[in-house]
Enzyme design. Structure first.
Site, PDB file in Angstrom:
ATOM      1  N   GLU A 141       3.133   0.393   3.162  1.00 38.66           N
ATOM      2  CA  GLU A 141       2.718  -0.662   4.090  1.00 38.66           C
ATOM      3  C   GLU A 141       2.771  -1.987   3.343  1.00 38.66           C
ATOM      4  O   GLU A 141       2.181  -2.114   2.271  1.00 38.66           O
ATOM      5  CB  GLU A 141       1.279  -0.422   4.572  1.00 38.66           C
ATOM      6  CG  GLU A 141       1.138   0.682   5.582  1.00 38.66           C
ATOM      7  CD  GLU A 141      -0.310   0.871   6.037  1.00 38.66           C
ATOM      8  OE1 GLU A 141      -0.540   0.852   7.250  1.00 38.66           O
ATOM      9  OE2 GLU A 141      -1.200   1.047   5.191  1.00 38.66           O
ATOM     10  N   HIS A 191       0.837  -1.204   0.000  1.00 37.11           N
ATOM     11  CA  HIS A 191       0.000   0.000   0.000  1.00 37.11           C
ATOM     12  C   HIS A 191       0.871   1.253   0.000  1.00 37.11           C
ATOM     13  O   HIS A 191       1.601   1.522   0.947  1.00 37.11           O
ATOM     14  CB  HIS A 191      -0.915  -0.030   1.247  1.00 37.11           C
ATOM     15  CG  HIS A 191      -1.785   1.177   1.378  1.00 37.11           C
ATOM     16  ND1 HIS A 191      -2.125   1.720   2.593  1.00 37.11           N
ATOM     17  CD2 HIS A 191      -2.373   1.948   0.440  1.00 37.11           C
ATOM     18  CE1 HIS A 191      -2.887   2.780   2.386  1.00 37.11           C
ATOM     19  NE2 HIS A 191      -3.048   2.938   1.095  1.00 37.11           N
ATOM     20  N   ASN A 235      -4.491   3.840   7.650  1.00 38.40           N
ATOM     21  CA  ASN A 235      -5.853   4.306   7.410  1.00 38.40           C
ATOM     22  C   ASN A 235      -6.786   3.963   8.569  1.00 38.40           C
ATOM     23  O   ASN A 235      -7.751   4.671   8.829  1.00 38.40           O
ATOM     24  CB  ASN A 235      -6.396   3.734   6.097  1.00 38.40           C
ATOM     25  CG  ASN A 235      -5.826   4.492   4.898  1.00 38.40           C
ATOM     26  OD1 ASN A 235      -5.298   5.588   5.048  1.00 38.40           O
ATOM     27  ND2 ASN A 235      -5.919   3.909   3.722  1.00 38.40           N
TER      28      ASN A 235
END
Length: 707
Positions: free
Chosen positions: A462, A450, A500
């Protein structure tokens, strides 16, 4: 001298003494406070040997001139006085070099940063190689410090004061041509003749200082007392606007430069050493140094200890959108790997290539890159609308729409068109990797990778392993992310992953504050003052309100009610407000406003009249404490491997204030017991989502800290 010394002197027949710096046991040259006696003995020899007519200082290492001072020696300091003595020790040695009657020339190849550039500035002349590795700069501000061995005094006397200010306040390094133009170095030559050129310079005697070329306005600003007053006053204003007063080092840098120019070098050096010692003891510098050590450690680590990465020779990207284009760009330019983009349309491929061209062309215009180098890097990126050229791809990075069926189809396609070993890395921001891998024939090859937008700028990645991901897939993906210039953290699979997941409640609470009557721009200003690069509502507009809220249902499904977002988000989306990308969001994107002011019609849409009643502290606690609480839960659940990874992830991923050291260091600073009490108080007034995480309650009872 004995070979344990970092310095070796070799006398030449032409009268020039070559002094090589090669610090034993270090990959790059760094300056240590224990070098004083070695350097003084060397200078004694140079002074008293009449056969030596000049000196050239160069590096015995291939990769660096001197990359700076050894940061770990600063950790041993227990008082500002000790810190000031380290600064003064460096100053005394560099003064001695500057005061030598014989010409001393620095021959620079590789980085000359911090103390390395301060050493070069104390020499009478500087010549550097035109190599891509070579750069000069004073990056101490990035550690919450100032150049403490004469840098604040020598650089502004050598080049324009404004240029010196910019370099020290940003920590930005200069490449060879920029350094020559600024007047930091006297010549730039190919590496093959660097030592020869430096010797020629030393043989010619001390080089004359070239006056800095200034235009009329700059002359008035820099060369008159009134002009300097204006110059430093503006520098302070701009600095406070940028730092919001959260960083003490930039103001100390301005003060030292101003004092030195007004009261002379001796006064400037005395203040520089004093401020260096004081800054070393600040919480801000300690937090920034902890980041430096954390990232240094992370560079040495593998994805899974003792499991080596598989070499990656070729990569591919699925999807030519903004993310796909950015990922292809860092793969070609940073990792230097051939990358093949697949999109369903030719237009998608053209867009991705244009993204890469635009970013590279900007670097050509700034003369950082030659046109031929740009062509070479662009030639590594190719495109296709089918799977041709995918047979020999080692890693495929998927960046298509956030749709589970589509992503599962992509996995199946890659398993059909690539080898048995090919890794499938999904750049999803919200869908758990286990779901993407659910129908895979080779789930061990499926992983999350990510990136954060914009990919060319944001340093974090990530790496998300689901339960079936193989260790080798993890190590290979981490190694690839590092080659792409990223700092990767390995994260356990689950909705929102880490960054997130902890960002969502912070954003939702900002929306709740709007519904409570707080003005949108006030909330954003408070969070920027706290230290975030942008406020939460502005960030929503930047990311895209539709994209930013897409993750909420996944979080609610996995973690329950505490992630429920206010209905206001849906009302805003139903009004087709996507933020900056369709010029309709919380802010006004008309030609006049350019996103600088709030779109007042949003209040009407939400049936509100703004009426500010809350204090800054209350608003910060309401938003930030939810993020801290969720970060603690992530550590407790093993979503992140350590508090260190959690801090790096939040700073590099969403711009959590670096001077606070990240959420875990910040929780230690608040005090875990205090944090638990404040969360319990918030829970009484604002609901169960504030109830402190179990890990925090236990730590509070046992009087523990994260670090």
């Amino acid at each position: 001298m004995e070979h344990t010394s970092a310095f070796t002197l070799t006398k030449q027949d032409n009268g020039i003494a070559l002094v090589a710096i090669d610090v034993p046991g270090e990959t790059m040259n760094v300056l240590k406070d224990t070098f004083g006696p070695q350097i003084n003995a060397l200078l004694d020899e140079i002074e008293h040997d009449n056969d030596i007519t000049g000196v050239v200082i160069y590096s015995g290492k291939d990769n660096s001139f001197v990359a700076g001072a050894d940061v770990s020696m600063l950790e041993a300091c227990t008082s500002a006085q000790q810190g000031a003595e380290i600064g003064k020790g460096g100053q005394d040695i560099f003064n001695r070099i500057e005061n030598l009657a014989k010409p001393v020339i620095a021959a620079i190849h590789g980085p000359a940063l911090g103390g390395g550039l301060e050493l070069a500035l104390a020499c009478h002349g500087r010549v550097c190689s035109d190599d891509a590795k070579t750069q000069v700069g004073l990056p101490e501000v990035q550690l919450g410090l100032l150049p403490g061995s004469g840098g604040t005094q020598r650089l502004p006397r050598l080049i324009s004061v404004q240029k010196a200010l910019t370099m020290m306040l940003t920590g930005a390094a200069q490449r060879p041509k920029q350094a020559l133009k600024a007047g930091i170095v006297d010549a730039v030559v190919p590496r093959a003749i660097l030592l020869q050129e430096a010797q020629n310079m030393a043989l010619a005697g001390k080089p004359k200082i070239r006056p800095t070329k200034l235009n009329l306005v700059a002359k008035l600003l820099e060369n008159t007392a009134l002009g300097r007053k204006v110059l430093f006053s503006q520098a302070r204003k701009q600095t406070l606007r940028k730092t919001q007063g959260n960083y003490p080092a930039p103001l100390a840098i301005i003060e030292c430069i101003e004092t030195g120019l007004a009261k002379g070098m001796t006064a400037g050096l005395a203040l520089e050493a004093k401020r260096f010692g004081e800054l070393m003891m600040t919480d801000e510098s300690k937090a920034l140094r902890s980041l430096f050590f954390a990232t240094t450690e992370m560079k040495k680590e593998q994805g899974v200890a003792d499991v080596p990465a598989k070499p990656v020779q070729k990569a591919a990207v699925l999807g030519g959108g903004l993310m796909g284009g950015g990922i292809a760009f860092v793969t070609a330019t940073k990792a230097k790997l051939p990358v093949r983009i697949k999109d369903i349309t030719d237009q998608g491929i053209a867009n991705a290539l244009n993204t890469a061209f635009g970013l590279l062309n900007r670097r050509v215009k700034k003369r950082i890159l030659r046109h031929s180098q740009m062509q070479q890097q662009l030639s590594l990126i190719t495109g296709t609308t089918d799977y041709s050229g995918f047979k020999d791809v080692d890693v495929v990075i998927e960046a298509v729409f956030e749709n589970l069926e589509l992503k599962q189809q992509m996995v199946a396609d890659i398993e059909n068109h690539c080898s048995l070993e090919t890794i499938f890395a999904s750049n999803t921001s919200s869908i758990p990797i286990s779901q993407i891998a659910a129908k895979a024939a080779r789930p061990e090859n499926v992983i999350g990778l990510h990136y954060f937008s914009p990919v060319d700028k944001m340093p974090l990645a990530e790496v998300i392993a689901h339960a079936g991901t193989s260790d080798q897939t993890i190590s290979t993906t981490v190694a690839l992310a590092k080659k792409q210039g990223k700092t990767p953290i390995v994260v356990k699979d689950g909705a929102g992953f880490y960054v997130n997941r902890i960002l969502a409640p912070y954003m939702s609470e900002a929306a709740n504050l709007v519904l409570a009557g707080e003005p949108i721009d006030k909330i954003d200003k408070v969070m920027v003052k706290f230290g975030f690069p942008v406020g939460p509502l502005k960030l929503m507009d930047e990311v895209g309100i539709d994209v930013g809220t897409k993750i909420i249902p996944f979080l609610v499904a996995e973690f329950g009610e505490r992630f429920t977002a206010p209905d206001a988000f849906q009302v805003v989306i139903d009004d087709d407000r996507k933020g900056k990308k369709n010029s309709k969001g919380f802010y006004d994107y008309s030609a006049q406003a350019k996103g600088k002011t709030v779109d007042e019609s949003i209040y009407t849409l939400l049936g509100l009249t703004p009426n500010p009643t809350l204090t800054d502290t209350h608003m910060i606690q309401r938003c930030v404490y939810l993020m801290l609480n969720e970060a603690a839960r992530c550590l407790d659940e093993g979503v992140i491997r350590s508090a260190r990874d959690g801090d790096i992830g939040t700073i590099f991923g969403i711009g959590f204030p670096p001077f606070l050291g990240g959420p875990f260091r910040y929780m230690d600073k608040i005090g875990i017991a205090t944090l638990v009490e404040e969360l319990q108080e918030l829970a009484k007034n604002h609901g169960d989502k504030y109830l402190p995480a179990e890990i925090l309650v236990n730590m509070s009872e046992e009087n523990k800290t994260f670090y």
